[in-house]
Enzyme design. Structure first.
Site, short mmCIF file in Angstrom:
data_model
loop_
_atom_site.label_atom_id
_atom_site.label_comp_id
_atom_site.label_asym_id
_atom_site.label_seq_id
_atom_site.Cartn_x
_atom_site.Cartn_y
_atom_site.Cartn_z
N GLU A 65 -5.62 6.27 11.74
CA GLU A 65 -5.86 4.94 11.15
C GLU A 65 -5.53 3.84 12.16
O GLU A 65 -4.43 3.79 12.71
CB GLU A 65 -4.96 4.78 9.91
N GLU A 68 -10.85 6.04 1.14
CA GLU A 68 -9.56 5.46 0.80
C GLU A 68 -9.07 6.01 -0.55
O GLU A 68 -7.89 5.96 -0.86
CB GLU A 68 -9.70 3.93 0.77
N HIS A 103 3.05 6.96 6.26
CA HIS A 103 3.32 5.55 6.52
C HIS A 103 3.25 4.72 5.25
O HIS A 103 2.72 5.16 4.23
CB HIS A 103 2.33 5.02 7.56
N ARG A 162 0.92 -1.14 0.00
CA ARG A 162 0.00 0.00 0.00
C ARG A 162 0.95 1.17 0.00
O ARG A 162 1.75 1.34 0.92
CB ARG A 162 -0.89 -0.01 1.25
N HIS A 208 -2.94 10.83 5.54
CA HIS A 208 -4.33 11.32 5.44
C HIS A 208 -4.69 12.08 6.70
O HIS A 208 -3.99 11.98 7.71
CB HIS A 208 -5.32 10.18 5.19
N HIS A 263 1.97 7.01 2.06
CA HIS A 263 0.91 8.02 1.99
C HIS A 263 0.60 8.57 3.38
O HIS A 263 1.15 8.12 4.37
CB HIS A 263 -0.36 7.40 1.39
MN MN Z 1 -3.20 4.94 5.66
#
Ligand code: MN
Ligand code: MN
Length: 496
Positions: free
Chosen positions: A188, A250, A227, A179, A184, A182
Site C-alpha cells: 500500500e 478495499e 497497520h 481506518r 492485506h 488491518h
Molecule cells: Mn491498508
C-alpha cells in the site's frame, strides 16, 4: 441426342471448370497480397473471367483513388488533430461530435456535461485510431462506502479492466476517525491530499513505526504488514491509496475486529497469557472498518518502544518537503527507493504542468502508469502500437491508466496549472524519451524514417533532464496549435 451419361459428364466437367476458377477470382481480400497476384497470373483462367477480373481491378483502383482524393491522409499535415476542449467549454452552443472533416451533428439525447468534460472522446482528434481499452475512471463514478466517521471509494479491475497492475482508493476520515487496524496481501502506497494523519505499523521482525504526516506526504506498507491510520487534524482529512495489484478490493482486507470475532473465545484467552474471558467482553462482534475515535493530544506522540527497535527505514516519507525540480513548463518531484528506501514496490512522480505546456512524448519500459489528477485539465493520447491510439481528457478526481511501454504525452489543455501524480510499480522510476531517442540515433537513420531535414535534426535535444522532460507552451514561437479562431468554419472548427 445426348445420352444421359454424356450429359452428366458435361455437367460435371462444367462444375470442375467453375470450381477451378473460383479460387483465383473470389478471394477479394487477398487481392493485395503478392501471393494472391502470383497465383492469379499462373492460373489458367478462361478469357471471360480474366476480363471480369481486370474490370474488378480497375474498379477497385478507381474506388481507392476517389476515396483517397476525398480523405487525403498521406501526410500528417492533412489530419485534424485538435482537442475540441475550448470549443466544448463554450456554453452558448452544444458540443457536437465533429472534428475537422469527419463527424456529424448529434440529433439524439446527449449527456451534455459529460460531453463537455470529454471532447477527445466525443470528437476525437483524427489521429486516434483502432481500439485502446478504456483507460479513464473518474472516482465520481465509484460506489462510495459511507461509514460513521468517513467514507471510501475505489477503482480496480472491476471498473477499469485494463488496470491490472495497480488499484486506487480515495478515503476520507473525520477528525479522530480511524481506518481500522488491518492488513492485506498487496503493498500500500499513500499520498495525503488534505489534513494530517498518524499511521502505525509493525513488521515481521517486531519493529514498529509510529509517524505523523501532512498534505503531500507518503507512506508505504509492504504486503501483509499490519497497520492503522487515524485522522489527527481539525476537520479531518483525505488521502489516496495505490495498491500494486489491480484486483485489490478495499472491501476484502483483513481486519482486527473481524479476526477477533471469528476465533473461539477459549482460543483467544489461551493465546494471550494472563487474559480472562471478560477481557474480550467489549470487543466488537462485527467489523469496524471506518469508525469515529478521539484524536491524540497535540503533545502526545504515542510512541511505543519496541525491544526490536524501529523499522530499519521509515515507512513514511515527508514528500511535501522534497524540493521540486524546476523545468521549462512546470516542475516535478520523483520519489522511489533511492530517496524513500522503504518503498520497494511503488514509485511515483508529482508533476505540475503550466497551461499550454506538456509532459513530452515518452513511455515506461518497466511498469504500467496509474495517474491521479489533483487540479487542472489535461489530455493524454495513448499509442498502443499496430495503429491503435486513443485520446482522453482528465480533470481533478480522475484516474488514468496507461499500459507498460505504450507511448503517451500529458498536455495541459486548460488555463490553470495541471497537478497530477504518476504512480508505478517497482523500486525505480524510469522512462524513455522519444525526443532523446531521435537525438541520439544517427541523423541519417532518422532522416530516412521521418523525412526530416538537417535543420530539423539540429533542433533535437541530446540531453535528458533528470529523467524527466516537460515541453513549454510554444505559442509565442508561431505554433498555431491553440489558435481556435483561425480554424473555425461556419462556427465549426475545421482543418480545411
Ligand atoms: Mn491498508
Ligand atoms: Mn508517463
Amino acid at each position: 441426342m445426348i445420352s444421359r451419361l454424356a450429359y452428366l459428364s458435361l455437367l460435371l466437367s462444367t462444375i470442375v471448370v467453375l470450381t477451378d476458377a473460383i479460387p483465383a477470382f473470389v478471394p477479394v481480400k487477398s487481392e493485395r497480397s503478392p501471393y494472391g497476384l502470383a497465383q492469379r497470373r499462373q492460373s489458367k483462367t478462361p478469357k471471360n473471367l480474366a476480363r471480369a477480373q481486370q474490370k474488378f481491378d480497375e474498379q477497385l483502383a478507381s474506388t481507392i483513388a476517389s476515396v483517397a482524393s476525398k480523405y487525403p491522409v498521406d501526410y500528417l499535415s492533412n489530419v485534424s488533430d485538435y482537442s475540441m476542449w475550448e470549443e466544448f467549454q463554450d456554453t452558448g452552443k452544444l458540443p457536437e461530435p465533429i472534428n475537422g472533416k469527419t463527424g456529424a451533428t448529434s440529433i439524439g439525447p446527449e449527456n451534455v456535461p459529460l460531453d463537455r468534460q470529454n471532447p477527445d472522446t466525443y470528437a476525437p482528434p483524427n489521429t486516434d485510431s483502432g481500439t485502446v481499452p478504456q483507460g479513464k475512471w473518474p472516482f465520481s463514478l465509484s460506489h462510495n462506502r459511507l461509514q460513521n466517521g468517513g467514507w471510501a471509494r475505489q477503482q480496480n479491475v472491476d471498473v477499469l479492466p485494463v488496470a491490472t497492475a495497480m488499484a486506487g482508493v480515495n478515503m476520507r476520515l473525520e477528525e479522530g476517525a480511524y481506518r481500522e487496524m488491518h492488513w492485506h496481501s498487496t503493498s500500500e502506497w499513500a499520498y495525503i491530499l488534505n489534513g494530517t494523519f498518524r499511521v502505525a505499523l509493525v513488521n515481521s521482525a517486531g519493529q514498529n513505526d509510529i509517524s505523523d504526516l501532512g498534505p503531500g506526504d507518503l507512506w508505504f506498507f509492504e504486503s501483509g504488514l499490519p497497520h492503522s491510520i487515524q485522522s489527527t487534524s481539525k476537520g479531518g482529512g483525505e488521502f489516496l491509496l495505490v495498491f500494486d495489484d489491480g484486483s485489490f478490493s478495499e472491501d476484502n482486507t483483513l481486519l482486527l475486529s473481524d479476526f477477533i470475532s471469528h476465533v473461539p473465545r477459549e482460543v483467544l484467552v489461551k493465546n494471550f497469557p494472563g487474559f480472562v474471558n471478560a477481557d474480550f467482553d467489549k470487543a466488537p462482534n462485527s467489523e469496524l472498518y471506518i469508525f469515529p475515535g478521539t484524536a491524540p493530544a497535540a503533545n502526545d506522540s504515542q510512541q511505543v518502544a519496541s525491544p526490536q527497535g524501529k523499522t530499519n527505514s521509515s515507512v513514511t516519507y515527508k514528500f511535501s518537503e522534497q524540493e521540486a525540480t524546476q523545468l521549462n513548463g512546470g516542475s516535478v518531484k520523483i520519489v522511489d527507493s533511492s530517496n524513500f528506501p522503504a518503498s520497494t514496490a511503488i514509485c511515483a512522480a508529482e508533476v505540475t504542468i503550466e497551461p499550454g505546456a506538456m509532459r513530452e512524448l515518452h513511455w515506461h519500459p518497466l511498469s504500467d502508469e496509474w495517474d491521479y489528477f489533483i487540479s487542472g485539465h489535461a489530455r493524454i493520447t495513448v499509442f498502443a502500437g499496430n495503429t491503435n491510439a486513443r485520446t482522453y481528457d482528465f480533470q481533478a478526481g480522475d484516474v488514468g491508466y496507461l499500459t507498460k511501454s505504450n507511448g503517451h504525452y500529458i498536455e495541459n489543455i486548460g488555463t490553470t496549472p495541471v497537478k497530477y501524480l504518476e504512480v508505478f510499480t517497482g523500486p525505480k522510476y524510469s522512462d524513455v524519451s522519444l525526443s532523446n531517442w531521435l537525438a541520439l540515433t544517427p541523423p541519417a537513420v532518422v532522416k530516412q524514417h521521418l523525412g526530416f531535414t538537417d535543420a530539423t535534426i539540429d533542433k533535437l535535444d541530446r540531453f535528458k533532464t533528470k529523467n524527466y522532460t516537460l515541453v513549454p507552451d510554444n505559442h509565442a514561437q508561431g505554433n498555431q496549435k491553440r489558435d481556435l479562431a483561425s480554424h473555425l468554419v461556419a462556427g465549426k472548427r475545421s482543418w480545411a
